[in-house]
Design a protein around this motif. Structure first.
Motif, PDB file in Angstrom:
ATOM      1  N   VAL A 249     -21.587  21.103 -71.190  1.00 42.45           N
ATOM      2  CA  VAL A 249     -22.025  22.492 -71.023  1.00 42.45           C
ATOM      3  C   VAL A 249     -20.839  23.452 -71.105  1.00 42.45           C
ATOM      4  N   TYR A 250     -19.630  22.949 -70.864  1.00 39.41           N
ATOM      5  CA  TYR A 250     -18.439  23.792 -70.900  1.00 39.41           C
ATOM      6  C   TYR A 250     -17.763  23.803 -72.276  1.00 39.41           C
TER       7      TYR A 250
ATOM      8  N   LEU B 122     -18.175  38.470 -65.743  1.00 36.52           N
ATOM      9  CA  LEU B 122     -17.688  38.227 -67.088  1.00 36.52           C
ATOM     10  C   LEU B 122     -18.899  38.166 -68.031  1.00 36.52           C
ATOM     11  N   PRO B 123     -18.684  38.068 -69.326  1.00 36.12           N
ATOM     12  CA  PRO B 123     -19.833  38.010 -70.235  1.00 36.12           C
ATOM     13  C   PRO B 123     -20.811  36.871 -69.943  1.00 36.12           C
TER      14      PRO B 123
ATOM     15  N   GLY C 186     -29.366  34.002 -76.670  1.00 32.95           N
ATOM     16  CA  GLY C 186     -28.741  33.248 -77.742  1.00 32.95           C
ATOM     17  C   GLY C 186     -27.784  32.175 -77.270  1.00 32.95           C
ATOM     18  N   SER C 187     -27.361  32.254 -75.989  1.00 28.55           N
ATOM     19  CA  SER C 187     -26.454  31.260 -75.438  1.00 28.55           C
ATOM     20  C   SER C 187     -27.091  30.512 -74.270  1.00 28.55           C
ATOM     21  N   SER C 188     -27.826  31.241 -73.431  1.00 32.47           N
ATOM     22  CA  SER C 188     -28.493  30.631 -72.284  1.00 32.47           C
ATOM     23  C   SER C 188     -29.841  30.039 -72.707  1.00 32.47           C
ATOM     24  N   THR C 189     -30.271  29.021 -71.955  1.00 28.00           N
ATOM     25  CA  THR C 189     -31.618  28.483 -72.158  1.00 28.00           C
ATOM     26  C   THR C 189     -32.634  29.562 -71.785  1.00 28.00           C
TER      27      THR C 189
ATOM     28  N   GLU D  85     -18.143  30.098 -77.523  1.00 28.72           N
ATOM     29  CA  GLU D  85     -18.169  31.501 -77.111  1.00 28.72           C
ATOM     30  C   GLU D  85     -17.813  31.698 -75.640  1.00 28.72           C
ATOM     31  N   ARG D  86     -17.785  30.608 -74.864  1.00 31.48           N
ATOM     32  CA  ARG D  86     -17.535  30.723 -73.432  1.00 31.48           C
ATOM     33  C   ARG D  86     -16.093  30.378 -73.026  1.00 31.48           C
TER      34      ARG D  86
END
Length: 214
Positions: free
Chosen positions: A20-21, A203-204, A149-152, A25-26
């Protein structure tokens, strides 16, 4: 989702959880969080609750005086215990049923646990944490922001405002997982009775909160 089902889901994910890390983009956010955790918990005697695979334990151990990392899931804890970390111990423990430890720790860290606590139970969770650890302990909480677009995708919201995601385990089994995404104002309101000196860094993709238990 029952506690048993929740534990079953994370037991199935233990071997691949740290992926998950890996989202590109994170990476900037994660670098910032690693740095901030090291600064915030330097020299502290830290109790970590819901340590998972020990991913964040490894960061804390670099600067903390000591770390006692706990998790309710044996499969997760097994991976955490494989890490060779200085001044660190591990134990199986439920975050809701911690042993009384007033004066034993100077800080408590909960990474990605808050979002899995029902909104109607969050104040009770903080109250029992204060009762077990005592006042003036530094509280550090980290969790996810929701990003399209990034999170479930959130699958549903219940009558209390709790949000849920549908996730698939490595074995192909589908689970509905509680995952809340609080605003700063909501966090301040929920923590007001149990803590003081609340500070939030957003943070974003993640948020980081510090406070002192009253």
């Amino acid at each position: 989702m029952t506690q048993e089902t929740f534990s079953q889901y994370y037991a199935q994910r233990a071997a691949t959880f740290d992926s998950v890390y890996a989202k590109p983009e994170r990476q900037a956010d994660l670098a910032r969080l690693h740095s901030r955790l090291g600064e915030l918990l330097a020299g502290h005697k830290v109790l970590e609750i819901a340590c998972g695979t020990g991913y964040w334990t490894a960061t804390i151990a670099k600067t903390a005086a000591s770390v006692h990392a706990t998790d309710v899931n044996p499969a997760m804890l097994e991976y955490a215990q494989k890490r060779t970390l200085p001044n660190t111990s591990f134990a199986l423990a439920d975050a809701w049923e911690l042993a009384p430890a007033v004066g034993q720790y100077t800080a408590v860290f909960a990474g990605f646990l808050w979002s899995h606590i029902r909104r109607e139970e969050q104040e009770r969770f903080l109250a029992q944490l204060r009762a077990k650890l005592g006042k003036d302990v530094l509280l550090v909480v980290m969790d996810n922001c929701y990003v399209d677009g990034s999170s479930t995708v959130v699958a549903r919201t219940d009558a209390d405002g709790n949000t849920f995601q549908l996730r698939t385990s490595p074995t192909g089994e589908r689970f509905e997982v509680l995952k809340n995404f609080p605003t700063d104002s909501y966090l301040r309101k929920k923590l007001a009775n149990a803590t003081r000196e609340i500070r939030i860094e957003r943070l974003p993709y993640y948020w980081l909160l510090t406070a002192r238990l009253k």
